[in-house]
Design a protein around this motif. Structure first.
Motif, PDB file in Angstrom:
ATOM      1  N   SER A 166      62.632  56.939  75.880  1.00  0.00           N
ATOM      2  CA  SER A 166      64.006  56.611  75.478  1.00  0.00           C
ATOM      3  C   SER A 166      64.129  56.110  74.049  1.00  0.00           C
ATOM      4  O   SER A 166      65.245  55.907  73.579  1.00  0.00           O
ATOM      5  N   GLY A 167      63.004  55.863  73.363  1.00  0.00           N
ATOM      6  CA  GLY A 167      63.149  55.157  72.090  1.00  0.00           C
ATOM      7  C   GLY A 167      63.635  53.741  72.356  1.00  0.00           C
ATOM      8  O   GLY A 167      63.349  53.159  73.412  1.00  0.00           O
ATOM      9  N   ILE A 168      64.407  53.202  71.419  1.00  0.00           N
ATOM     10  CA  ILE A 168      64.838  51.804  71.530  1.00  0.00           C
ATOM     11  C   ILE A 168      66.066  51.693  72.449  1.00  0.00           C
ATOM     12  O   ILE A 168      66.983  52.510  72.362  1.00  0.00           O
ATOM     13  N   ILE A 169      66.052  50.681  73.306  1.00  0.00           N
ATOM     14  CA  ILE A 169      67.188  50.457  74.205  1.00  0.00           C
ATOM     15  C   ILE A 169      68.418  50.072  73.371  1.00  0.00           C
ATOM     16  O   ILE A 169      68.331  49.209  72.490  1.00  0.00           O
ATOM     17  N   ILE A 170      69.550  50.705  73.662  1.00  0.00           N
ATOM     18  CA  ILE A 170      70.775  50.421  72.917  1.00  0.00           C
ATOM     19  C   ILE A 170      71.634  49.450  73.729  1.00  0.00           C
ATOM     20  O   ILE A 170      71.849  49.656  74.929  1.00  0.00           O
ATOM     21  N   GLY A 171      72.100  48.397  73.075  1.00  0.00           N
ATOM     22  CA  GLY A 171      72.928  47.413  73.773  1.00  0.00           C
ATOM     23  C   GLY A 171      73.888  46.741  72.822  1.00  0.00           C
ATOM     24  O   GLY A 171      73.811  46.938  71.609  1.00  0.00           O
ATOM     25  N   GLY A 172      74.763  45.927  73.386  1.00  0.00           N
ATOM     26  CA  GLY A 172      75.613  45.082  72.550  1.00  0.00           C
ATOM     27  C   GLY A 172      74.748  44.049  71.853  1.00  0.00           C
ATOM     28  O   GLY A 172      73.546  43.923  72.142  1.00  0.00           O
ATOM     29  N   MET A 173      75.326  43.307  70.936  1.00  0.00           N
ATOM     30  CA  MET A 173      74.569  42.359  70.114  1.00  0.00           C
ATOM     31  C   MET A 173      73.595  41.515  70.957  1.00  0.00           C
ATOM     32  O   MET A 173      73.962  40.941  71.965  1.00  0.00           O
ATOM     33  N   GLY A 174      72.341  41.486  70.528  1.00  0.00           N
ATOM     34  CA  GLY A 174      71.313  40.713  71.223  1.00  0.00           C
ATOM     35  C   GLY A 174      70.545  41.508  72.263  1.00  0.00           C
ATOM     36  O   GLY A 174      69.482  41.083  72.692  1.00  0.00           O
ATOM     37  N   GLY A 175      71.116  42.629  72.681  1.00  0.00           N
ATOM     38  CA  GLY A 175      70.446  43.420  73.709  1.00  0.00           C
ATOM     39  C   GLY A 175      70.245  42.619  74.983  1.00  0.00           C
ATOM     40  O   GLY A 175      71.159  41.936  75.449  1.00  0.00           O
ATOM     41  N   GLN A 176      69.027  42.653  75.492  1.00  0.00           N
ATOM     42  CA  GLN A 176      68.705  41.947  76.726  1.00  0.00           C
ATOM     43  C   GLN A 176      68.227  40.532  76.439  1.00  0.00           C
ATOM     44  O   GLN A 176      67.964  39.771  77.350  1.00  0.00           O
ATOM     45  N   PHE A 177      68.085  40.232  75.150  1.00  0.00           N
ATOM     46  CA  PHE A 177      67.510  38.958  74.746  1.00  0.00           C
ATOM     47  C   PHE A 177      68.571  37.989  74.267  1.00  0.00           C
ATOM     48  O   PHE A 177      69.731  38.339  74.102  1.00  0.00           O
ATOM     49  N   SER A 178      68.137  36.778  74.013  1.00  0.00           N
ATOM     50  CA  SER A 178      69.025  35.759  73.454  1.00  0.00           C
ATOM     51  C   SER A 178      68.420  35.242  72.167  1.00  0.00           C
ATOM     52  O   SER A 178      67.845  34.159  72.135  1.00  0.00           O
ATOM     53  N   MET A 183      67.205  34.350  64.058  1.00  0.00           N
ATOM     54  CA  MET A 183      66.601  35.649  64.385  1.00  0.00           C
ATOM     55  C   MET A 183      67.625  36.764  64.242  1.00  0.00           C
ATOM     56  O   MET A 183      67.342  37.831  63.703  1.00  0.00           O
ATOM     57  N   ALA A 184      68.820  36.503  64.737  1.00  0.00           N
ATOM     58  CA  ALA A 184      69.833  37.550  64.741  1.00  0.00           C
ATOM     59  C   ALA A 184      70.243  37.907  63.315  1.00  0.00           C
ATOM     60  O   ALA A 184      70.446  39.077  62.998  1.00  0.00           O
ATOM     61  N   ARG A 185      70.343  36.886  62.457  1.00  0.00           N
ATOM     62  CA  ARG A 185      70.775  37.141  61.089  1.00  0.00           C
ATOM     63  C   ARG A 185      69.718  37.931  60.325  1.00  0.00           C
ATOM     64  O   ARG A 185      70.015  38.852  59.594  1.00  0.00           O
ATOM     65  N   GLN A 186      68.459  37.570  60.559  1.00  0.00           N
ATOM     66  CA  GLN A 186      67.367  38.252  59.845  1.00  0.00           C
ATOM     67  C   GLN A 186      66.973  39.557  60.535  1.00  0.00           C
ATOM     68  O   GLN A 186      66.174  40.312  60.003  1.00  0.00           O
ATOM     69  N   HIS A 187      67.498  39.753  61.731  1.00  0.00           N
ATOM     70  CA  HIS A 187      67.052  40.885  62.561  1.00  0.00           C
ATOM     71  C   HIS A 187      65.532  40.886  62.684  1.00  0.00           C
ATOM     72  O   HIS A 187      64.869  41.895  62.459  1.00  0.00           O
ATOM     73  N   SER A 188      64.994  39.723  63.011  1.00  0.00           N
ATOM     74  CA  SER A 188      63.546  39.604  63.142  1.00  0.00           C
ATOM     75  C   SER A 188      63.204  39.189  64.569  1.00  0.00           C
ATOM     76  O   SER A 188      64.070  38.797  65.345  1.00  0.00           O
ATOM     77  N   ILE A 189      61.951  39.294  64.890  1.00  0.00           N
ATOM     78  CA  ILE A 189      61.338  38.859  66.145  1.00  0.00           C
ATOM     79  C   ILE A 189      61.784  39.664  67.361  1.00  0.00           C
ATOM     80  O   ILE A 189      60.978  40.409  67.899  1.00  0.00           O
ATOM     81  N   VAL A 190      63.022  39.582  67.804  1.00  0.00           N
ATOM     82  CA  VAL A 190      63.360  40.384  68.984  1.00  0.00           C
ATOM     83  C   VAL A 190      63.743  41.814  68.593  1.00  0.00           C
ATOM     84  O   VAL A 190      63.924  42.664  69.449  1.00  0.00           O
ATOM     85  N   TYR A 191      63.866  42.050  67.305  1.00  0.00           N
ATOM     86  CA  TYR A 191      64.112  43.403  66.857  1.00  0.00           C
ATOM     87  C   TYR A 191      62.778  43.972  66.433  1.00  0.00           C
ATOM     88  O   TYR A 191      61.971  43.258  65.868  1.00  0.00           O
ATOM     89  N   PRO A 192      62.466  45.222  66.644  1.00  0.00           N
ATOM     90  CA  PRO A 192      63.367  46.288  67.041  1.00  0.00           C
ATOM     91  C   PRO A 192      63.399  46.578  68.542  1.00  0.00           C
ATOM     92  O   PRO A 192      63.590  47.719  68.940  1.00  0.00           O
ATOM     93  N   GLU A 193      63.227  45.614  69.398  1.00  0.00           N
ATOM     94  CA  GLU A 193      63.247  45.918  70.837  1.00  0.00           C
ATOM     95  C   GLU A 193      64.605  46.427  71.293  1.00  0.00           C
ATOM     96  O   GLU A 193      64.718  47.144  72.278  1.00  0.00           O
TER      97      GLU A 193
END
Ligand SMILES: [Zn+2]
Length: 441
Positions: A166-178, A183-193
């Motif tokens: 499937s490649g990367i799971i597509i979701g609304g902001m944050g995906g399945q994570f919090s 992290m969200a501003r830098q798009h680091s750590i939980v991205y690119p999951e």
């Protein structure tokens, strides 16, 4: 040492030159199957011969002529059947008791995509050894480690199951994570999951990105956040994916999310926890696939409470009684000591048994239904002329004893023997280059 006569040497050289010029005829293999299991018909045929030419099945029947020079494989004491399908796994994710205490959030922090791609290659081999010739690989694979593995498999570098990734799971902001705001501003750590898509434009773009980077199915997080997708937004995913001939699989965890996905006419619902009798009836009416990912009890480090397990069993049973088309799906993306990834996945037969589902229908969930949800049943699955030769063999009969599937002794993938007499024989699968073509992406 006697010197070979000159004429013989010349003949040998000429012969070698001729062989080098002519394309080699595909090797023919004849398999003597003592019992041949046809999952769709739910029956066993005795003493069949399967003729395999190159990567495909050429002929099947009780009186098929074995051509001179064909290699003969004697499985006359075995049950031969189509390879197994795990319709929901994550080969490039393996969370562990150490160091991340089985919390997969930390796996993303600790392990690079490159390392996880190598783990995925190993997991793929382990799946194949257990008899899984197809895996639907639905995201959480770092920065496209799943695409990398599929491309390597398709190009011919190494053995492994057919991967529908499937490649990367597509979701609304944050995906399945919090993620934290940092992290969200830098798009680091939980991205690119997770690939964020919150608007129609972003939805279209995200689908296109996954297609560009090698996805074969589109996986979305339907309701991982309170701002989950509406039925209309899911329809947009479906329309955009369809342009590339792809289906949309939806991670669902709430009844409202399930309702939106069903209303939109999604291809498959992943995880059965939120589904109930009413939703099952709607799924059956619309022919929507159920990949319930039922976790068994007794897996070390992954305890399921008796109450939760009873709910899982009741859900599976209710889906069966409502004739929802269902697949064997594990979500087994962790390490359990002493088990290969494939052996771990076979533990997931237990909930199906405990739900009282007849063996023949468990076999269908693990084979023919898996080929259908993977959308490859036109070329893989049924053991019939023209299909790819992906088949397995085991001493017992799964229609009598479903646990006999835990003892796969023989595996053939794309016409080539991967395991024989219980021993992996993968040498023929390894190549120093993309022998099937570098253009495969
Ligand atoms: Zn999953």
């Amino acid at each position: 040492m006697r010197r070979a006569p000159l004429l013989l040497i010349v003949c040998a050289m000429l012969g070698a030159a001729l062989t080098a010029q002519q394309p080699a005829a595909p090797a023919v293999t004849a398999i003597r199957a003592g019992r041949l299991l046809d999952p769709e018909a739910g029956r066993i045929l005795q003493n069949q011969i399967i003729l395999v030419e190159g990567t495909r099945i050429r002929d099947v029947g009780p009186a098929v002529q074995i051509p001179a020079g064909a290699q003969v494989i004697d499985l006359s004491r075995m049950t031969v059947m189509p390879g197994l399908v795990d319709s929901h796994n994550h080969l490039a994710l393996t969370y562990k008791p150490e160091p991340e205490s089985n919390i997969y959030y930390y796996t993303y922090v600790a392990e690079s995509t490159a390392l996880r791609a190598i783990q995925a290659a190993s997991n793929g081999i382990q799946m194949l050894a257990a008899g899984f010739t197809v895996v639907r690989d639905l995201g959480n694979n770092g920065n496209y480690a799943d695409s990398a593995l599929r491309q390597a498999l398709d190009q011919g570098w190494l053995p492994g199951p057919t991967l529908i990734n499937s490649g990367i799971i597509i979701g609304g902001m944050g995906g399945q994570f919090s993620p934290t705001p940092e992290m969200a501003r830098q798009h680091s750590i939980v991205y690119p999951e997770y690939l964020e898509a919150d608007t129609p434009d972003e939805i279209v773009k995200a689908v296109r990105q996954n297609i560009l980077f090698g996805a074969k199915v589109i996986k979305i997080c339907v309701d991982c956040k309170p701002y989950g997708y509406t039925a209309d937004e899911i329809r947009l995913f479906i329309r955009e994916a369809a342009k590339a001939g792809m289906k949309v699989a939806g991670h669902v965890q709430t009844p409202q999310g399930a309702k939106n996905a069903i209303d939109a006419g999604i291809w498959s619902i992943e995880h059965g926890g939120a589904l109930n009798d009413d939703l099952h009836k709607q799924m059956a009416a619309k022919g929507i696939w159920r990949a319930g990912t039922e976790t068994p009890t007794g897996l070390e480090g992954h305890s399921v409470s008796p109450q939760a397990y009873q709910r899982t069993i009741a859900g599976l049973k209710n889906a069966y009684e409502n004739h929802v088309q269902s697949v064997f799906s594990t979500d087994a993306d962790y390490f359990v000591a002493g088990k290969t990834r494939g052996e771990l996945c076979l533990e997931f037969i237990r909930p199906w048994k405990d739900a009282g589902i007849p063996n023949v229908d468990i076999v269908r969930a693990m084979t023919i239904n898996g080929y259908k949800i993977a959308d490859i049943d036109k070329t893989r699955g049924p053991i019939k002329a023209g299909n790819f030769a992906d088949l397995i063999a085991l001493p017992g009969n799964p229609l009598d004893d479903i646990d006999s599937l835990r003892n796969v002794q023989f595996v053939m993938k794309d016409g080539q023997v991967f395991k024989r007499d219980g021993v992996m024989t993968p040498a023929g699968f390894f190549h120093g280059g993309p022998v099937n073509g570098w253009r495969i992406r």
